[in-house]
Write a protein that holds these residues in place. Structure first.
Motif, PDB file in Angstrom:
ATOM      1  N   SER A  71       0.839  -1.199   0.000  1.00 39.10           N
ATOM      2  CA  SER A  71       0.000   0.000   0.000  1.00 39.10           C
ATOM      3  C   SER A  71       0.869   1.242   0.000  1.00 39.10           C
ATOM      4  CB  SER A  71      -0.896   0.027   1.245  1.00 39.10           C
ATOM      5  OG  SER A  71      -0.128   0.326   2.400  1.00 39.10           O
ATOM      6  N   ASP A  72       0.239   2.369  -0.334  1.00 40.93           N
ATOM      7  CA  ASP A  72       0.908   3.642  -0.130  1.00 40.93           C
ATOM      8  C   ASP A  72       0.929   3.909   1.376  1.00 40.93           C
ATOM      9  OD1 ASP A  72      -1.762   4.187   0.328  1.00 40.93           O
ATOM     10  OD2 ASP A  72      -1.773   6.057  -0.758  1.00 40.93           O
ATOM     11  N   LEU A  73       1.598   4.973   1.800  1.00 42.65           N
ATOM     12  CA  LEU A  73       1.732   5.258   3.225  1.00 42.65           C
ATOM     13  C   LEU A  73       0.408   5.590   3.898  1.00 42.65           C
ATOM     14  CD1 LEU A  73       5.074   7.278   3.135  1.00 42.65           C
ATOM     15  CD2 LEU A  73       4.702   4.986   4.075  1.00 42.65           C
ATOM     16  N   LEU A  74      -0.585   6.042   3.130  1.00 42.22           N
ATOM     17  CA  LEU A  74      -1.885   6.377   3.697  1.00 42.22           C
ATOM     18  C   LEU A  74      -2.837   5.182   3.731  1.00 42.22           C
ATOM     19  CD1 LEU A  74      -2.415   9.860   1.986  1.00 42.22           C
ATOM     20  CD2 LEU A  74      -1.633   9.401   4.320  1.00 42.22           C
ATOM     21  N   GLY A  75      -2.454   4.074   3.129  1.00 46.96           N
ATOM     22  CA  GLY A  75      -3.307   2.901   3.104  1.00 46.96           C
ATOM     23  C   GLY A  75      -4.519   3.056   2.211  1.00 46.96           C
ATOM     24  N   ILE A  76      -4.323   3.758   1.085  1.00 43.18           N
ATOM     25  CA  ILE A  76      -5.441   4.019   0.174  1.00 43.18           C
ATOM     26  C   ILE A  76      -5.290   3.256  -1.139  1.00 43.18           C
ATOM     27  CG2 ILE A  76      -6.634   5.815  -1.151  1.00 43.18           C
ATOM     28  CD1 ILE A  76      -5.815   7.774   1.108  1.00 43.18           C
ATOM     29  N   THR A  77      -4.092   3.248  -1.689  1.00 42.29           N
ATOM     30  CA  THR A  77      -3.867   2.595  -2.980  1.00 42.29           C
ATOM     31  C   THR A  77      -2.815   1.493  -2.850  1.00 42.29           C
ATOM     32  OG1 THR A  77      -2.135   4.148  -3.646  1.00 42.29           O
ATOM     33  CG2 THR A  77      -4.397   4.710  -4.246  1.00 42.29           C
ATOM     34  N   PHE A 103      -6.328 -12.076   7.208  1.00 39.63           N
ATOM     35  CA  PHE A 103      -6.741 -12.815   6.021  1.00 39.63           C
ATOM     36  C   PHE A 103      -7.937 -12.108   5.403  1.00 39.63           C
ATOM     37  CE2 PHE A 103      -4.782 -15.883   8.852  1.00 39.63           C
ATOM     38  CZ  PHE A 103      -3.873 -16.507   8.013  1.00 39.63           C
ATOM     39  N   VAL A 104      -8.028 -12.175   4.084  1.00 38.10           N
ATOM     40  CA  VAL A 104      -9.176 -11.607   3.379  1.00 38.10           C
ATOM     41  C   VAL A 104      -9.641 -12.614   2.326  1.00 38.10           C
ATOM     42  CG1 VAL A 104      -7.856 -10.364   1.612  1.00 38.10           C
ATOM     43  CG2 VAL A 104     -10.063  -9.491   2.320  1.00 38.10           C
ATOM     44  N   ASP A 105     -10.925 -12.729   2.181  1.00 38.33           N
ATOM     45  CA  ASP A 105     -11.529 -13.636   1.211  1.00 38.33           C
ATOM     46  C   ASP A 105     -11.024 -13.269  -0.185  1.00 38.33           C
ATOM     47  OD1 ASP A 105     -13.201 -15.087  -0.481  1.00 38.33           O
ATOM     48  OD2 ASP A 105     -15.037 -14.525   0.577  1.00 38.33           O
ATOM     49  N   GLU A 106     -10.419 -14.230  -0.851  1.00 37.78           N
ATOM     50  CA  GLU A 106      -9.864 -13.942  -2.174  1.00 37.78           C
ATOM     51  C   GLU A 106     -10.687 -14.540  -3.312  1.00 37.78           C
ATOM     52  OE1 GLU A 106      -5.914 -15.576  -2.560  1.00 37.78           O
ATOM     53  OE2 GLU A 106      -6.718 -17.515  -3.131  1.00 37.78           O
ATOM     54  N   ARG A 107     -11.912 -14.957  -3.007  1.00 35.41           N
ATOM     55  CA  ARG A 107     -12.739 -15.492  -4.091  1.00 35.41           C
ATOM     56  C   ARG A 107     -12.838 -14.468  -5.214  1.00 35.41           C
ATOM     57  NH1 ARG A 107     -18.026 -17.312  -0.934  1.00 35.41           N
ATOM     58  NH2 ARG A 107     -17.252 -15.663   0.403  1.00 35.41           N
ATOM     59  N   ASP A 126      -6.404  -4.216  -1.956  1.00 30.87           N
ATOM     60  CA  ASP A 126      -7.446  -3.191  -2.156  1.00 30.87           C
ATOM     61  C   ASP A 126      -8.726  -3.549  -1.399  1.00 30.87           C
ATOM     62  OD1 ASP A 126      -5.833  -1.618  -3.775  1.00 30.87           O
ATOM     63  OD2 ASP A 126      -6.653  -2.403  -5.650  1.00 30.87           O
ATOM     64  N   THR A 127      -9.121  -4.816  -1.457  1.00 33.15           N
ATOM     65  CA  THR A 127     -10.317  -5.277  -0.743  1.00 33.15           C
ATOM     66  C   THR A 127     -10.173  -5.023   0.751  1.00 33.15           C
ATOM     67  OG1 THR A 127     -10.770  -6.978  -2.396  1.00 33.15           O
ATOM     68  CG2 THR A 127     -11.749  -7.296  -0.215  1.00 33.15           C
ATOM     69  N   TYR A 128      -9.021  -5.363   1.296  1.00 34.57           N
ATOM     70  CA  TYR A 128      -8.780  -5.170   2.726  1.00 34.57           C
ATOM     71  C   TYR A 128      -8.797  -3.693   3.104  1.00 34.57           C
ATOM     72  CZ  TYR A 128      -6.491  -5.257   7.254  1.00 34.57           C
ATOM     73  OH  TYR A 128      -6.182  -5.067   8.576  1.00 34.57           O
ATOM     74  N   MET A 129      -8.124  -2.871   2.303  1.00 35.73           N
ATOM     75  CA  MET A 129      -8.057  -1.437   2.629  1.00 35.73           C
ATOM     76  C   MET A 129      -9.431  -0.786   2.540  1.00 35.73           C
ATOM     77  SD  MET A 129      -4.359  -0.166   1.104  1.00 35.73           S
ATOM     78  CE  MET A 129      -4.786  -0.493  -0.591  1.00 35.73           C
ATOM     79  N   GLN A 130     -10.237  -1.166   1.550  1.00 30.69           N
ATOM     80  CA  GLN A 130     -11.599  -0.621   1.432  1.00 30.69           C
ATOM     81  C   GLN A 130     -12.434  -1.002   2.645  1.00 30.69           C
ATOM     82  OE1 GLN A 130     -13.043  -2.060  -2.321  1.00 30.69           O
ATOM     83  NE2 GLN A 130     -11.769  -0.644  -3.511  1.00 30.69           N
ATOM     84  N   ARG A 131     -12.333  -2.258   3.054  1.00 30.20           N
ATOM     85  CA  ARG A 131     -13.069  -2.712   4.228  1.00 30.20           C
ATOM     86  C   ARG A 131     -12.621  -1.962   5.477  1.00 30.20           C
ATOM     87  NH1 ARG A 131     -12.017  -8.634   5.465  1.00 30.20           N
ATOM     88  NH2 ARG A 131     -10.436  -7.797   6.822  1.00 30.20           N
ATOM     89  N   LYS A 132     -11.317  -1.791   5.610  1.00 36.51           N
ATOM     90  CA  LYS A 132     -10.750  -1.111   6.785  1.00 36.51           C
ATOM     91  C   LYS A 132     -11.125   0.377   6.798  1.00 36.51           C
ATOM     92  CE  LYS A 132      -6.438  -0.657   9.224  1.00 36.51           C
ATOM     93  NZ  LYS A 132      -5.056  -1.048   9.317  1.00 36.51           N
ATOM     94  N   ASN A 133     -11.057   1.014   5.650  1.00 34.06           N
ATOM     95  CA  ASN A 133     -11.351   2.445   5.568  1.00 34.06           C
ATOM     96  C   ASN A 133     -12.857   2.741   5.698  1.00 34.06           C
ATOM     97  OD1 ASN A 133      -8.655   3.150   5.312  1.00 34.06           O
ATOM     98  ND2 ASN A 133      -8.700   3.031   3.092  1.00 34.06           N
ATOM     99  N   ASN A 134     -13.708   1.764   5.423  1.00 29.61           N
ATOM    100  CA  ASN A 134     -15.143   1.962   5.534  1.00 29.61           C
ATOM    101  C   ASN A 134     -15.699   1.588   6.905  1.00 29.61           C
ATOM    102  OD1 ASN A 134     -15.450   2.931   2.945  1.00 29.61           O
ATOM    103  ND2 ASN A 134     -15.792   0.925   2.063  1.00 29.61           N
ATOM    104  N   SER A 135     -14.851   1.042   7.757  1.00 30.02           N
ATOM    105  CA  SER A 135     -15.355   0.632   9.088  1.00 30.02           C
ATOM    106  C   SER A 135     -15.178   1.710  10.135  1.00 30.02           C
ATOM    107  CB  SER A 135     -14.674  -0.645   9.545  1.00 30.02           C
ATOM    108  OG  SER A 135     -13.282  -0.482   9.662  1.00 30.02           O
TER     109      SER A 135
END
Length: 138
Positions: A18-24, A91-95, A129-138
């Motif tokens: 990730s970038d330093l901000l955990g966005i991309t 861990f994140v679901d990788e389906r 990306d999936t993990y960061m989106q989940r983390k940033n939306n919580s």
């Protein structure tokens, strides 16, 4: 705060950061999984370079959400990773990440050996990306 994303596989291990901000996310590399010390040595170098506060590993699940035989190998990989990394491992679901990576490579017209070289890295980006989106939306 950097986060490392890993797509673990029997033949190859895709790595993203990730970038330093955990966005991309951006792809780092695909490491050949020879099943020995070389894999963990290369991962240790990546960890040393990027100094992640967390590592996210894609968890292979069946389409019904249950964990299959590949999940056991992933848990074993995570346990061995703890020998070289003492931070948080999630861990994140990788389906469908491999399918998403294939669609991306189709859209960018990436073919042949180059495709094989990068599909696991692209999958690692999607896992991260999936993990960061989940983390940033919580």
């Amino acid at each position: 705060m950097r986060i490392l994303g890993i797509d673990y596989g029997d033949a190859r291990v895709g790595v993203a950061v990730s970038d330093l901000l955990g966005i991309t996310s951006q792809g780092v590399k695909t490491v050949k999984n020879t099943g020995g010390k070389k894999l963990y040595s290369e991962l240790a170098e990546i960890i040393k370079e990027y100094k992640p506060e967390e590592i996210v590993i894609g968890m292979p699940k069946n389409m019904d959400g249950t964990e299959g035989f590949r999940a056991d190998a992933t848990y074993e990989f995570a346990e061995r990773l703890k020998e070289i990394y003492d931070g948080k491992i999630e861990f994140v679901d990788e389906r469908l990440t491999t399918m998403g990576a294939a669609q991306f490579l189709n859209a960018t017209n990436t073919r042949g050996s180059k495709r094989k070289d990068v599909i696991d890295t692209v999958s690692a980006c999607l896992i991260l990306d999936t993990y960061m989106q989940r983390k940033n939306n919580s």
